[in-house]
Design an enzyme around this catalytic site. Structure first.
Site, PDB file in Angstrom:
ATOM      1  N   PRO A 105      40.544  33.448  42.008  1.00  0.00           N
ATOM      2  CA  PRO A 105      39.393  34.330  41.815  1.00  0.00           C
ATOM      3  C   PRO A 105      38.274  33.620  41.060  1.00  0.00           C
ATOM      4  CG  PRO A 105      41.182  34.927  40.347  1.00  0.00           C
ATOM      5  CD  PRO A 105      41.736  33.889  41.271  1.00  0.00           C
ATOM      6  N   PRO A 106      37.064  34.174  41.068  1.00  0.00           N
ATOM      7  CA  PRO A 106      35.946  33.546  40.362  1.00  0.00           C
ATOM      8  C   PRO A 106      36.201  33.471  38.858  1.00  0.00           C
ATOM      9  CG  PRO A 106      35.158  35.219  41.894  1.00  0.00           C
ATOM     10  CD  PRO A 106      36.640  35.364  41.826  1.00  0.00           C
ATOM     11  N   GLY A 107      35.747  32.388  38.276  1.00  0.00           N
ATOM     12  CA  GLY A 107      35.790  32.258  36.832  1.00  0.00           C
ATOM     13  C   GLY A 107      37.057  31.679  36.257  1.00  0.00           C
TER      14      GLY A 107
ATOM     15  N   SER B 246      48.916  45.939  52.435  1.00  0.00           N
ATOM     16  CA  SER B 246      49.850  46.066  51.319  1.00  0.00           C
ATOM     17  C   SER B 246      49.830  47.440  50.658  1.00  0.00           C
ATOM     18  CB  SER B 246      49.561  44.989  50.265  1.00  0.00           C
ATOM     19  OG  SER B 246      48.266  45.157  49.720  1.00  0.00           O
TER      20      SER B 246
ATOM     21  N   GLY C 235      38.072  28.540  36.751  1.00  0.00           N
ATOM     22  CA  GLY C 235      37.891  27.123  36.449  1.00  0.00           C
ATOM     23  C   GLY C 235      38.143  26.181  37.602  1.00  0.00           C
ATOM     24  N   LYS C 236      37.915  26.614  38.841  1.00  0.00           N
ATOM     25  CA  LYS C 236      38.175  25.738  39.990  1.00  0.00           C
ATOM     26  C   LYS C 236      37.213  24.549  40.005  1.00  0.00           C
ATOM     27  CE  LYS C 236      37.592  29.061  42.943  1.00  0.00           C
ATOM     28  NZ  LYS C 236      37.317  30.154  42.006  1.00  0.00           N
TER      29      LYS C 236
ATOM     30  N   LYS D 267      48.254  40.548  41.512  1.00  0.00           N
ATOM     31  CA  LYS D 267      48.578  41.971  41.419  1.00  0.00           C
ATOM     32  C   LYS D 267      49.369  42.282  40.154  1.00  0.00           C
ATOM     33  CE  LYS D 267      48.521  42.730  46.416  1.00  0.00           C
ATOM     34  NZ  LYS D 267      49.297  43.057  47.628  1.00  0.00           N
TER      35      LYS D 267
END
Length: 799
Positions: free
Chosen positions: A362-364, A685, A366-367, A728
């Site tokens: 997900p964003p943020g 799901s 650190g990728k 999740k």
């Protein structure tokens, strides 16, 4: 002194004022316009006008001399009379004069205002009439051809020349109209006989006619060339034609020398060297300001500016690599471990070979910064290319040089910027590549990211192969669902999960707060950020997988301090604790959970995974009077609609197990709603979640809200595996839910989940929907095991 001028008797003065002429020689019998502006010439003009309008005109030896003396003048001049005078606005005079007779200066005196001369007549000697007549006819023919070739002389001159019978006047008229240097014209004026004057005119006219013919030939050559190319080449082609006529050839320009020097100075591949030499030779044959030359010049700048064989030396201390990764990123143990394995293989093998790393999360989380840390750990250059919204294939492969404004693709551009052939190359947001009529950039990336092919990568602009195999490619994505299968197959997925609260607190303390203090210029202020204050921000002001929102909230706190300092308030120490967070940031954003805390009929709690991490997803179902209709709202995608339909079909198929009549749905409408309707929701799901909520509505049995669930349902009641389990579980823990139902098929995924996340969670693994219903509902919905109902609403539905 009297002379006869055109049958007119003219009395000449012995002493006349002088007007020295610059770049002009006046001949007898000719009318000239003169521009008189120097003070002493104006005085001479006025004296002549006051008397009999006679003046002596003689050429200066040096035209730049403003105040000439006797030695600066030629000895032979012309006595002229003034026909007309016109005063100009800038205090100069335009004078029309007529030459009368040649005169030789005897004495020249300078008065206080102008020059005066005494002179003698110069009468050219007469020669044999027949010889002079023959020369006259020959000169007339040559002059006619000269006028024909020279467009600057009007044809009317030939008409006036035909009416002249006297040989001397004819010679003077031709001499006056030929465009010659001042020295040659003065020589024609000083010749003592008509025969000699005709002889010199013959020589001069032959030379001028020859020059004019060459100019005409050059002009024809240039015009023919212009018809093939462009009109703007005219002047340069004319210069080239002149040099060809003279047998002169240009030496190679300094620009070409510089290009050859650069080509020899660097170590270029043989194919690049050959291509560059061809283009340099082509450039040398072109007009330097033509559009095609600019294209070739730009191409050479690109091909000679790329780091074909330039590489940086990798970090040899592998422990140093580990230390840099650990110091730059808190947590992320498994991703960092996999990255270290990848780097270790590169170190031992001595080359980049194997799958491309794809960091998914997900964003943020650190990728992008992980990519920077890898570059720093390896001591390599770092380049980043954002692929979000890229639609044009030429962004990857470049344009053909035939297009206006063509450039190499962004891969090659980044390499030129890095000046290294082995950088760490981060392809950011690879899951957001576009595809339209301009091409499919994801297909162009297949060659770039394939270790078996990228050593011969061809950019359309360069036209020569470039070896990309030395580059360490790293890609990032929020999800792999939108990555084309062929591209996904070339990458090894390393997932970066979201952070737990204690990890966020550690990141804030070790990274974010020191970074913001430095950025805001608050280093001199002693700031004590209490742990409970950070925890308050994490729990009640942020709800995310990464730490971007946390950084924004911390920045908001420190900005308030910066305002106080800017207003002149003196602070030595600042303590930020839990009590003043609300004062600094305002009301809590996430203090109230949208999840119900008491068991409720027709309400179940599910878990979903989005591009931004995991979320808790409640499902609400309301029964309405109707005719067998299922209504779904809440920005639901097609797959989720199908899951709701499958859930209802399972219940209708097994209605007898739940004590429902066979046609119970014929007079009923079910409205299924997923709150936060503006947020798009998709995926299978939520199948068991919707099944539980629908069955709760039909049976009237409340569903536990302290338990969350995720899983796909089939028409036979099987519970299938789901994705995004880590995210999740993180979302459930963030909401305070500690009991979770997950498919049995996902048990194997627990090995990839960090122990800190599993701590405090109670997981239930299920294979069938019946297991889910027994765990989630307050009492069993099956008829044989069901206790007596007290809910009147459910009893009315079964009737």
């Amino acid at each position: 002194m009297k002379i006869i001028y055109n049958t007119e008797s003219v009395e000449l003065k012995e002493t006349l004022p002088v007007i020295p002429l610059r770049d002009v020689v006046v001949f007898p019998h000719m009318i000239y316009p003169l521009l008189v502006g120097r003070k002493f010439t104006v005085k001479a003009l006025h004296q002549a006008l006051d008397k009999d309008k006679q003046i002596f005109l003689v050429a200066q030896k040096n035209a730049t001399q403003d105040n000439p003396s006797e030695s600066d003048l030629f000895r032979i001049g012309v006595v002229a009379r003034i026909i007309q005078v016109m005063k100009m606005p800038n205090d100069t005079y335009k004078v029309l004069v007529e030459g009368l007779v040649r005169g030789k200066i005897n004495t020249c005196t300078k008065s206080s205002q102008h020059l005066n001369v005494t002179f003698d007549f110069v009468n050219p000697e007469s020669d044999q009439e027949r010889e002079v007549e023959a020369m006259s006819r020959n000169i007339s023919e040559q002059f006619s051809e000269y006028v024909r070739l020279n467009k600057r002389i009007p044809d009317e001159v030939l008409v006036s020349l035909a009416s002249i019978e006297e040989h001397q006047q004819q010679a003077d008229t031709i001499s006056a109209h030929i465009l010659l240097k001042i020295e040659t014209k003065q020589k024609l004026l000083e010749i003592k006989s008509v025969r000699e004057q005709f002889s010199l005119l013959n020589t001069v006219l032959k030379e001028e006619i020859e020059i004019l013919k060459i100019e005409q030939r050059i002009d024809g050559t240039v015009r023919e060339s212009m018809s093939r190319n462009q009109r703007e080449y005219y002047l340069q082609q004319q210069l080239k034609a002149i040099k060809d006529e003279l047998g002169q050839y240009e030496e190679p320009s300094a620009e070409l020398d510089d290009l050859y020097t650069k080509l020899e100075s660097d170590n270029y591949p043989e194919a690049v060297r050959t291509k560059a030499e061809e283009e340099i030779q082509k450039l040398g044959k072109m007009h330097p300001f033509s559009a095609e030359a600019a294209v070739v010049r730009g191409y050479l700048e690109w091909i000679l500016g790329l780091p074909w064989n330039k590489t940086t030396k990798d970090q040899t201390d592998f422990n140093k690599v580990r230390e840099i990764l650990d110091s730059d990123h808190y947590g992320l143990e498994k991703p960092k471990k996999r990255i270290l394995e990848h780097l270790a293989v590169i170190r031992l093998a001595g080359k980049v070979k194997g799958p491309i790393i794809c960091l998914v999360g997900p964003p943020g989380v650190g990728k992008t910064s992980v990519g920077k840390s890898i570059a720093r750990a390896l001591s390599r250059e770092f380049v980043r290319m954002s692929l979000g919204g890229v639609h044009d294939e030429a962004e990857i492969r470049g344009h053909r040089r035939t297009y206006i404004g063509a450039m190499p693709g962004r891969i090659v551009q980044a390499l030129k910027k890095a000046q290294s052939s082995n950088p760490v190359f981060l392809l950011d947001e690879i899951d957001k590549l576009g595809k339209d009529f301009r091409g499919d950039p994801s297909s162009a990336l297949l060659e770039v990211l394939d270790p078996e092919q990228n050593n011969t990568f061809t950019d359309n602009y360069l036209e020569v192969e470039y070896d990309l195999s030395k580059i360490l490619f790293i890609t990032t994505a929020n999800t792999t669902a939108s990555i084309p299968p062929a591209l996904n197959d070339r990458m090894e997925i390393i997932r970066l999960p979201g952070y737990l609260d204690f990890e966020k607190a550690a990141i804030a303390k070790s990274f974010l707060i020191p970074k913001l203090i430095k950025e805001f210029g608050l280093e001199k202020l002693n700031i004590d950020f209490k742990k409970e204050a950070v925890d308050e921000i994490i729990q009640n002001y942020t709800r995310e997988a990464g730490v971007r929102e946390l950084e924004r909230q911390l920045a908001g706190v420190l900005r308030k301090t910066a305002v106080q300092l800017a207003e002149g308030k003196r602070l030595r120490k600042l303590t930020i604790n839990k009590s003043n967070i609300q004062k600094l940031l305002g009301a809590q954003k996430y203090a109230d959970s949208h999840i119900k805390r008491v068991p409720t009929v027709g309400y179940s709690v599910g878990l979903a995974w989005t591009d931004f991490g995991g979320v808790v997803l409640p499902v609400e179902v309301a029964p309405l009077k109707g005719r067998g209709r299922l209504t779904l709202t809440g920005s639901i995608g097609e797959v989720m609609r199908e899951s709701a339909t499958a859930a209802l079909s399972y219940i209708r198929q097994h209605h007898n197990l739940f004590g429902l009549k066979e046609g119970f749905f014929d007079r009923l409408e079910l409205h299924v709603h997923l709150p936060e309707g503006a947020v798009p929701k998709e995926g299978p799901s939520a199948g068991i979640t919707m099944t539980t909520a629908i069955l709760s509505t039909l049976t009237g049995i409340p569903v536990r809200t302290d338990i969350a669930m995720t899983g796909e349902i089939t028409l036979t009641g099987d519970v299938l595996a789901i994705g995004g389990l880590n995210e999740k579980l993180l979302a459930a823990k963030r909401m305070g839910i500690t009991e979770i139902i997950i498919p049995e098929a996902n048990r194997k995924d627990l090995t990839d989940i960090q122990e800190d996340l599993l701590d405090g969670l109670k997981l239930h693994f299920v294979k069938k929907i019946g297991e889910v219903l027994k765990l989630a509902m307050l009492q069993s919905p099956f008829v044989k095991k069901r206790q007596k109902f007290n809910n009147e609403a459910s009893r009315s539905l079964r009737q």
